[in-house]
Write a protein that holds these residues in place. Structure first.
Motif, PDB file in Angstrom:
ATOM      1  N   LEU A  73     -20.449   1.558 -12.111  1.00 35.70           N
ATOM      2  CA  LEU A  73     -19.289   2.436 -12.023  1.00 35.70           C
ATOM      3  C   LEU A  73     -19.243   3.141 -10.672  1.00 35.70           C
ATOM      4  N   SER A  74     -18.014   3.325 -10.180  1.00 30.96           N
ATOM      5  CA  SER A  74     -17.840   4.093  -8.949  1.00 30.96           C
ATOM      6  C   SER A  74     -18.066   5.572  -9.283  1.00 30.96           C
ATOM      7  N   THR A  75     -18.144   6.404  -8.259  1.00 29.53           N
ATOM      8  CA  THR A  75     -18.354   7.837  -8.471  1.00 29.53           C
ATOM      9  C   THR A  75     -17.209   8.434  -9.284  1.00 29.53           C
ATOM     10  N   LYS A  76     -15.984   8.029  -8.987  1.00 26.29           N
ATOM     11  CA  LYS A  76     -14.828   8.532  -9.729  1.00 26.29           C
ATOM     12  C   LYS A  76     -14.902   8.098 -11.193  1.00 26.29           C
ATOM     13  N   GLU A  77     -15.262   6.840 -11.437  1.00 26.58           N
ATOM     14  CA  GLU A  77     -15.381   6.342 -12.814  1.00 26.58           C
ATOM     15  C   GLU A  77     -16.495   7.059 -13.567  1.00 26.58           C
ATOM     16  N   GLN A  78     -17.586   7.382 -12.871  1.00 28.57           N
ATOM     17  CA  GLN A  78     -18.681   8.114 -13.510  1.00 28.57           C
ATOM     18  C   GLN A  78     -18.241   9.515 -13.914  1.00 28.57           C
ATOM     19  N   ILE A  80     -15.142  10.458 -14.605  1.00 29.07           N
ATOM     20  CA  ILE A  80     -14.216  10.299 -15.734  1.00 29.07           C
ATOM     21  C   ILE A  80     -15.003  10.003 -17.012  1.00 29.07           C
ATOM     22  N   ALA A  81     -16.020   9.162 -16.919  1.00 25.73           N
ATOM     23  CA  ALA A  81     -16.828   8.823 -18.088  1.00 25.73           C
ATOM     24  C   ALA A  81     -17.560  10.057 -18.618  1.00 25.73           C
ATOM     25  N   ARG A  82     -18.125  10.867 -17.716  1.00 24.98           N
ATOM     26  CA  ARG A  82     -18.816  12.096 -18.154  1.00 24.98           C
ATOM     27  C   ARG A  82     -17.846  13.072 -18.807  1.00 24.98           C
ATOM     28  N   PHE A  83     -16.657  13.228 -18.207  1.00 24.30           N
ATOM     29  CA  PHE A  83     -15.653  14.120 -18.787  1.00 24.30           C
ATOM     30  C   PHE A  83     -15.230  13.635 -20.168  1.00 24.30           C
ATOM     31  N   THR A  84     -14.988  12.333 -20.289  1.00 24.59           N
ATOM     32  CA  THR A  84     -14.574  11.759 -21.575  1.00 24.59           C
ATOM     33  C   THR A  84     -15.669  11.937 -22.626  1.00 24.59           C
ATOM     34  N   GLN A  85     -16.914  11.702 -22.246  1.00 24.84           N
ATOM     35  CA  GLN A  85     -18.023  11.900 -23.184  1.00 24.84           C
ATOM     36  C   GLN A  85     -18.113  13.356 -23.617  1.00 24.84           C
ATOM     37  N   ALA A  86     -17.962  14.279 -22.679  1.00 21.44           N
ATOM     38  CA  ALA A  86     -18.017  15.701 -23.018  1.00 21.44           C
ATOM     39  C   ALA A  86     -16.871  16.080 -23.945  1.00 21.44           C
ATOM     40  N   LEU A  87     -15.682  15.556 -23.676  1.00 23.28           N
ATOM     41  CA  LEU A  87     -14.522  15.839 -24.514  1.00 23.28           C
ATOM     42  C   LEU A  87     -14.730  15.305 -25.931  1.00 23.28           C
ATOM     43  N   ILE A  88     -15.173  14.068 -26.060  1.00 21.65           N
ATOM     44  CA  ILE A  88     -15.403  13.473 -27.379  1.00 21.65           C
ATOM     45  C   ILE A  88     -16.504  14.222 -28.119  1.00 21.65           C
TER      46      ILE A  88
END
Length: 132
Positions: A73-78, A80-88
């Motif tokens: 994953l690119s830095t931006k994708e990482q 977004i993935a961390r934010f999505t995981q935190a949200l879920i």
């Protein structure tokens, strides 16, 4: 070692070849190999549901794929993935906490315990109404 040789699809392909053959490919050849095997890149998934639905004179296909992400994953994708995981995780934690509070409130109500004398949130009445 070139960037193309670091690509997971190319690396997987090269690992199945003898060492003396692996080193003979040029970057241009590796790029064409990657394009040729690109369609097979989405291999095995934990969930792989595909089908066709016919509506009137048209046919529509659907694909539902889910599985572990093996890409770099690119830095931006990482981010977004961390934010999505935190949200879920926060939504799931809130749901679990609210469910536990509801169960505790219903348990309190079955025992006839009043927190505020002469006041009801209406949850117990609603719950009893579900079974009538």
């Amino acid at each position: 070692m070139s960037n193309l040789q670091q690509d997971p699809a190319i690396r997987s392909l090269l690992e199945r070849m003898p060492k003396n053959v692996q080193t003979t490919f040029t970057d241009e050849q590796l790029a064409h190999l990657k394009i040729a095997i690109g369609a097979r890149q989405w291999g095995n998934h934990a969930v792989d549901c595909r089908g066709v639905v016919k509506l009137f004179k048209y046919r529509y296909y659907y694909v539902l794929l889910a599985g572990r992400n093996r890409r770099e994953l690119s830095t931006k994708e990482q981010k977004i993935a961390r934010f999505t995981q935190a949200l879920i995780l926060s939504i799931a934690a809130n749901f679990i906490i609210l469910f536990i509070l509801l169960v505790l409130y219903l348990f309190k109500s079955t025992l006839g315990i009043d927190i505020f004398e002469g006041y009801s949130f209406g949850v117990w009445s609603w719950f009893k109404g579900l079974f009538n």
